[in-house]
Write a protein that holds these residues in place. Structure first.
Motif, PDB file in Angstrom:
ATOM      1  N   MET A   1      -3.427  -9.868  -9.731  1.00 51.60           N
ATOM      2  CA  MET A   1      -4.099  -9.054  -8.752  1.00 51.60           C
ATOM      3  C   MET A   1      -5.596  -9.285  -8.898  1.00 51.60           C
ATOM      4  O   MET A   1      -6.113  -9.419  -9.992  1.00 51.60           O
ATOM      5  CB  MET A   1      -3.773  -7.578  -8.946  1.00 51.60           C
ATOM      6  CG  MET A   1      -4.523  -6.737  -7.950  1.00 51.60           C
ATOM      7  SD  MET A   1      -4.279  -4.964  -7.845  1.00 51.60           S
ATOM      8  CE  MET A   1      -2.991  -4.526  -8.872  1.00 51.60           C
ATOM      9  N   ASP A  23      -1.128   4.107  -6.322  1.00 48.18           N
ATOM     10  CA  ASP A  23       0.098   3.696  -6.996  1.00 48.18           C
ATOM     11  C   ASP A  23       1.146   3.260  -5.977  1.00 48.18           C
ATOM     12  O   ASP A  23       1.805   2.230  -6.141  1.00 48.18           O
ATOM     13  CB  ASP A  23       0.628   4.841  -7.858  1.00 48.18           C
ATOM     14  CG  ASP A  23       1.910   4.469  -8.572  1.00 48.18           C
ATOM     15  OD1 ASP A  23       1.877   3.535  -9.404  1.00 48.18           O
ATOM     16  OD2 ASP A  23       2.961   5.099  -8.287  1.00 48.18           O
ATOM     17  N   ILE A  26       0.002  -0.117  -4.143  1.00 48.51           N
ATOM     18  CA  ILE A  26       0.083  -1.268  -5.048  1.00 48.51           C
ATOM     19  C   ILE A  26       1.537  -1.577  -5.392  1.00 48.51           C
ATOM     20  O   ILE A  26       1.953  -2.740  -5.376  1.00 48.51           O
ATOM     21  CB  ILE A  26      -0.771  -1.046  -6.309  1.00 48.51           C
ATOM     22  CG1 ILE A  26      -2.257  -1.024  -5.925  1.00 48.51           C
ATOM     23  CG2 ILE A  26      -0.493  -2.119  -7.357  1.00 48.51           C
ATOM     24  CD1 ILE A  26      -3.181  -0.533  -7.023  1.00 48.51           C
ATOM     25  N   LEU A  39      -1.871 -10.514  -4.913  1.00 50.31           N
ATOM     26  CA  LEU A  39      -2.225  -9.205  -4.388  1.00 50.31           C
ATOM     27  C   LEU A  39      -3.727  -9.047  -4.526  1.00 50.31           C
ATOM     28  O   LEU A  39      -4.329  -9.604  -5.432  1.00 50.31           O
ATOM     29  CB  LEU A  39      -1.555  -8.084  -5.184  1.00 50.31           C
ATOM     30  CG  LEU A  39      -0.054  -8.142  -5.394  1.00 50.31           C
ATOM     31  CD1 LEU A  39       0.388  -6.986  -6.268  1.00 50.31           C
ATOM     32  CD2 LEU A  39       0.672  -8.121  -4.067  1.00 50.31           C
ATOM     33  N   LEU A  41      -6.921  -5.926  -4.241  1.00 49.94           N
ATOM     34  CA  LEU A  41      -7.348  -4.555  -4.063  1.00 49.94           C
ATOM     35  C   LEU A  41      -8.850  -4.596  -3.877  1.00 49.94           C
ATOM     36  O   LEU A  41      -9.567  -5.160  -4.706  1.00 49.94           O
ATOM     37  CB  LEU A  41      -6.992  -3.705  -5.288  1.00 49.94           C
ATOM     38  CG  LEU A  41      -7.575  -2.295  -5.351  1.00 49.94           C
ATOM     39  CD1 LEU A  41      -7.082  -1.448  -4.200  1.00 49.94           C
ATOM     40  CD2 LEU A  41      -7.230  -1.650  -6.681  1.00 49.94           C
ATOM     41  N   VAL A  54      -5.381  -2.743   0.232  1.00 46.86           N
ATOM     42  CA  VAL A  54      -4.429  -3.389  -0.669  1.00 46.86           C
ATOM     43  C   VAL A  54      -3.693  -4.419   0.174  1.00 46.86           C
ATOM     44  O   VAL A  54      -3.055  -4.065   1.170  1.00 46.86           O
ATOM     45  CB  VAL A  54      -3.433  -2.377  -1.277  1.00 46.86           C
ATOM     46  CG1 VAL A  54      -2.427  -3.093  -2.167  1.00 46.86           C
ATOM     47  CG2 VAL A  54      -4.177  -1.296  -2.063  1.00 46.86           C
ATOM     48  N   ASP A  56      -1.146  -8.003   0.364  1.00 45.08           N
ATOM     49  CA  ASP A  56      -0.128  -8.799  -0.330  1.00 45.08           C
ATOM     50  C   ASP A  56       0.247 -10.012   0.504  1.00 45.08           C
ATOM     51  O   ASP A  56      -0.253 -10.190   1.613  1.00 45.08           O
ATOM     52  CB  ASP A  56       1.105  -7.948  -0.650  1.00 45.08           C
ATOM     53  CG  ASP A  56       1.839  -7.444   0.597  1.00 45.08           C
ATOM     54  OD1 ASP A  56       2.082  -8.244   1.519  1.00 45.08           O
ATOM     55  OD2 ASP A  56       2.186  -6.251   0.634  1.00 45.08           O
TER      56      ASP A  56
END
Length: 135
Positions: A1, A23, A26, A39, A41, A54, A56
């Motif tokens: 990440m 949480d 993610i 990923l 952030l 976030v 992906d």
């Protein structure tokens, strides 16, 4: 990440609830991404607002499935078919938490290429009383 904050950000929020949102976003990014997928952030100040994304490289959803993203117990057909764990409450709860903070939660999905979940919280909530109740 990849996580790259540019500078410290100070905002008055219910840290437990915002932690719950992070949480969820993610863990969804991890669950719906292929093994070895990247990923990211990103958190930044946008004027007087706090912004977070976030992203992906996951499976995404069809346009028709996207309408149910924030609906209680909604699960995309691709998630059910692949037996990805979940009960379909996380995004609905996350949206409620962000809206309780005066903000908004949104998404951008590119079928088969990935998803970006984004939220914005206005800095004007600093000092405001935050409720921990989510219905």
């Amino acid at each position: 990440m990849n996580f790259d904050p540019q500078e410290p950000l100070m905002i008055g929020v219910d840290a437990v609830r915002i932690g719950q949102v992070l949480d969820n976003l993610i863990s969804n990014a991890v669950k719906y991404s292929p093994h070895g997928g990247a990923l990211s952030l990103r958190v930044w100040a946008d004027g007087n607002d706090l912004r977070c994304e976030v992203s992906d490289q996951g499976i995404g959803m069809s346009a028709s499935e996207q309408e149910g993203v924030f609906v209680k117990f909604f699960r995309a057909r691709s998630a059910v078919d692949r037996k990805i764990p979940g009960i379909g409450l996380g995004l609905m709860i996350s949206k409620t938490i962000i809206e309780t903070h005066g903000g908004s939660l949104s998404f951008t999905i590119h079928q088969g290429e990935g998803t970006t979940m984004s939220f914005r919280i206005p800095a004007c909530v600093i000092g405001a009383e935050m409720s921990s109740t989510v219905t």
